[in-house]
Design an enzyme around this catalytic site. Structure first.
Site, mmCIF file in Angstrom:
data_model
loop_
_atom_site.group_PDB
_atom_site.id
_atom_site.type_symbol
_atom_site.label_atom_id
_atom_site.label_comp_id
_atom_site.label_asym_id
_atom_site.label_seq_id
_atom_site.Cartn_x
_atom_site.Cartn_y
_atom_site.Cartn_z
ATOM 1 N N ASP A 136 0.868 -1.181 0.000
ATOM 2 C CA ASP A 136 0.000 0.000 0.000
ATOM 3 C C ASP A 136 0.902 1.228 0.000
ATOM 4 O O ASP A 136 2.113 1.133 0.196
ATOM 5 C CB ASP A 136 -0.959 -0.051 1.203
ATOM 6 C CG ASP A 136 -2.183 0.839 0.992
ATOM 7 O OD1 ASP A 136 -2.245 1.552 -0.038
ATOM 8 O OD2 ASP A 136 -3.075 0.837 1.862
ATOM 9 N N ASP A 190 -3.912 7.043 -3.696
ATOM 10 C CA ASP A 190 -5.259 7.580 -3.895
ATOM 11 C C ASP A 190 -5.590 8.555 -2.772
ATOM 12 O O ASP A 190 -4.926 8.557 -1.737
ATOM 13 C CB ASP A 190 -6.291 6.451 -3.950
ATOM 14 C CG ASP A 190 -6.105 5.408 -2.860
ATOM 15 O OD1 ASP A 190 -4.997 4.851 -2.739
ATOM 16 O OD2 ASP A 190 -7.061 5.155 -2.102
ATOM 17 N N CYS A 195 -14.500 -21.278 20.734
ATOM 18 C CA CYS A 195 -13.600 -21.481 19.598
ATOM 19 C C CYS A 195 -12.704 -22.675 19.893
ATOM 20 O O CYS A 195 -12.379 -22.940 21.050
ATOM 21 C CB CYS A 195 -12.756 -20.221 19.400
ATOM 22 S SG CYS A 195 -11.545 -20.362 18.074
ATOM 23 N N CYS A 232 -9.783 -23.195 17.871
ATOM 24 C CA CYS A 232 -8.556 -23.012 17.097
ATOM 25 C C CYS A 232 -7.385 -23.499 17.967
ATOM 26 O O CYS A 232 -7.558 -23.701 19.168
ATOM 27 C CB CYS A 232 -8.403 -21.553 16.676
ATOM 28 S SG CYS A 232 -7.749 -20.465 17.969
ATOM 29 N N CYS A 254 -7.137 -21.477 21.224
ATOM 30 C CA CYS A 254 -8.217 -21.660 22.203
ATOM 31 C C CYS A 254 -8.280 -23.101 22.715
ATOM 32 O O CYS A 254 -8.799 -23.346 23.806
ATOM 33 C CB CYS A 254 -9.550 -21.233 21.603
ATOM 34 S SG CYS A 254 -9.570 -19.487 21.165
#
Ligand code: GUN
Ligand code: ZN
Length: 651
Positions: free
Chosen positions: A88, A123, A273, A275, A278
């Site tokens: 960016d 931009d 969760c 994952c 977790c």
């Protein structure tokens, strides 16, 4: 640069070709802050299988040490990541700090010099409450900068960001202008403040306005929308790339991301969760770590959840149930529900991208389901294309089990004994002539018993609109023996032949009004499956013109069917026109590639049966569309028409 692999809604599985490998979309690019990598790019690859990340060239440019290293050995070495890297430009910093100290050309050149796979223009970030004059002025500057950037991009893929603030008309103007430039990808910018305030409806309107003006062949990146809660909706509307800095920002604040929202650590009693983080840690440990300034584990969880969400969305695209998935997900927050409801104002546009049928059934999840493009298509075609058989009486049935004609067989037979009637079901989709009961999505739909007032209202409105056309001397709703007795006085019995009517009605609905007369004439024989009793082949005047698919009740064209449609429908109806270079290949049965398409009927949709002609309108082949008109005119890669058969020589 970009090709389609699968689709649902405006959502697509795509393949993005970069100098550092192919990346499948939709994709989440984790944001790497070169000054502070809480999760390193190597870990992004190892734990999350990340094939592409995004970093900020402005941050690198502003730091002498990073700048020197990046210029010497490239951004891939700087980050120690050999996958694809998007950069960016500093626009976001100008939004946060009010200004940035860099030349728009120089920052693009810098991105090219450090070997970015995909660089972004500088931009101008329009703020949400900027007035329209200011937004328009800034937008013009953005377009000028984009145009100049294309001259110096070299072999770097260039991302030209759509701005235009909260004004859909300006978004459309901006995206049209940017589409004419030589660039590879279009981010949609300026939405972060809206996302942060949960103003999803406005974001949805911005996305659609931008998509309308962009080429469907260019991938779209939604800048700063990495919350798993919004991803499904954004993909459904045709966004392909996302970046997430939220995983780290939220983790720093002790907030955990979930696909249904955000939760603060202190609010969590049970971790919802499983994952790897977790599974291993309880919430007390995570809280303790966070207090001590270690928030990497939470950041990891945030990324696991977000990557998992992308996978679930991709699976939904493959299964053809992205609409259902998004409708369900939008129940997570009232503002998401508002955004979902806003889609009904865009159904005409969305319908152009909706496939003719799918392998999965239509699941009703609530009144919003009845605003899906496929439902709008049925309504439109019923009123525009459907030809009613000429009977004196029309008998209406309430919604019953599918297929309706089997469910109501006894009643139909009894009524036909006493009068000449046609039958229509007051279905959730609107009035459904009984013979259309096997056509997608009528039979392939699962609807709950009790419907909401909004849906019932719509059914009533459509039935009224149908009745007001006054097509029958008498229209009654079937109400048991009383109706039968009443109809007994209506003259002699009827000759309604549901099989013959089915092939005619489906032909008109699928190919357009008049198709039945063109395709099905003279002596007609219908060949049925011995096992299921369903119509398989339509033989007319001794020739096999159509086959009916058991899965969706729609037709596949046969050679004679294609020839008859070609004679019966004048150009551009039902046609894809191809370049001379393609003609011989298609005659030999090879597929039509998008880059050879000169034009296509605007009314054709992905998965439609279509005729392939040369520029003199000579019929050379027929097949099934993989794209709609605007897609085949825009894409340089990929198959536009899967050919069923080619015509070797002239008729
Ligand atoms: N990051 C978040 N929003 C934006 C934006 O509008 N433009 C650019 N270039 N980067 C962003
Ligand atoms: Zn977790």
């Amino acid at each position: 640069m970009f090709e389609l692999k699968a689709r649902d809604g405006l959502g697509r599985i795509g393949l993005l070709h970069t100098k550092h490998g192919d990346v499948e979309t939709p994709v989440l690019l984790p944001v790497i802050n070169p000054n502070q990598m809480i999760i390193s790019p190597q870990e992004m690859k190892e734990y999350f299988k990340a094939k592409m990340v995004i970093t900020n060239a402005y941050i690198i440019y502003k730091n002498e040490e990073l700048k020197k290293k990046a210029l010497e050995s490239g951004v891939h070495d700087l980050l120690n990541f050999q996958g694809a890297i998007m950069t960016d430009s500093g626009t976001f910093q100008s939004h946060v700090y009010g200004d940035v100290d860099v030349d728009p050309q120089e920052i693009v050149e810098f991105q090219r010099k450090i070997g970015s796979d995909m660089g972004t223009i500088l931009d101008i970030f329009s703020e949400v409450d900027d007035d329209i004059e200011k937004v328009q002025e800034d937008m013009k500057k953005t377009i000028q900068r984009a145009s100049k950037a294309t001259e110096i991009k070299g072999d770097m893929a260039l991302a030209c960001t759509v701005q235009g603030g909260n004004f859909p008309k300006l978004r459309l103007d901006c995206s049209k202008e940017l589409s004419s430039l030589d660039c590879e990808i279009h981010p949609i910018g300026g939405v972060v403040p809206l996302m942060e305030d949960y103003r999803y409806k406005e974001v949805v309107n911005i996305i659609i306005a931008s998509k309308r003006g962009l080429l469907p062949s260019r991938p779209v990146h939604l800048f700063g929308a990495g919350h798993p809660m919004f991803l499904g909706l954004a993909v459904l509307l045709g966004c392909d790339l996302f970046d997430s800095a939220s995983y780290a920002k939220f983790a720093k604040d002790g907030r955990m991301l979930f696909s249904d929202g955000t939760r603060k650590l202190e609010e969590i009693v049970e971790l919802p969760c499983s994952c790897p983080i977790c599974s291993k840690h309880c919430v007390d440990i995570l809280t303790e770590m966070h207090k001590n300034g270690d928030y990497k584990a939470i950041a990891m969880h945030n990324l696991y959840v977000t990557f998992a969400e992308i996978n679930r969305i991709k699976q939904a695209i493959y299964e053809g149930n992205l609409w259902e998935y998004v409708e369900k997900g939008c129940r997570a927050h009232p503002n998401l529900l508002s955004a979902l409801k806003a889609l009904r104002h865009h159904k005409k546009y969305l319908e152009r991208f909706e496939t003719i049928s799918k392998s999965s059934a239509f699941f009703y999840t609530g009144p919003e389901s009845m605003h899906r493009p496929i439902v709008y298509r049925y309504e439109k075609r019923f009123f525009d294309r459907y030809q009613h058989p000429k009977t004196r009486v029309q008998v209406g049935f309430d919604e019953g089990n599918r297929p309706y004609s089997r469910f109501y067989k006894k009643e139909i037979d009894k009524i036909l004994d006493v009068c000449d009637a046609h039958f229509i079901v007051n279905s959730v989709f609107g009035p459904v002539p009984i013979e259309l009961d096997e056509m997608y999505p009528i039979a392939q739909s699962i609807i709950p018993d009790e419907l909401e007032p909004e849906t019932l209202d719509r059914m009533r409105r459509l039935m009224e609109r149908h009745s007001h056309r006054g097509l029958f001397e008498l229209a009654v709703m079937y109400d048991g023996d009383e109706t039968l007795q009443f109809l007994t006085g209506m003259g002699k019995g009827g000759t309604f032949d549901i099989d013959m009517q089915r092939v005619k009605s489906v032909a008109d609905m699928q190919f357009g009004s008049g198709a039945a007369d063109v395709l099905i004439k003279g002596e007609v024989e219908l060949v049925k499956s011995k096992r299921t009793g369903k119509i398989r082949n339509v033989i007319s005047e001794g020739k096999h013109v159509l086959s009916m698919r058991a899965s969706d009740g729609l037709f596949t064209l046969k050679e004679e069917g294609a020839r008859r449609l070609h004679r019966g429908f004048s150009a551009p109806g039902l046609r894809v026109v191809v370049e001379e270079d393609s003609v011989q290949f298609n005659r030999e049965g090879k597929n039509v590639f998008a880059k050879f398409v000169l034009d296509c009927d605007k009314e054709l949709r992905p998965m439609d049966e279509a005729l392939v002609v040369d520029k003199n309108d000579e019929l050379i082949a027929f097949g099934r569309l993989m794209m709609n008109r605007e897609e085949m005119l825009a894409f340089n890669r990929g198959i536009a028409v899967k050919i069923r058969e080619g015509f070797d020589k002239k008729e």
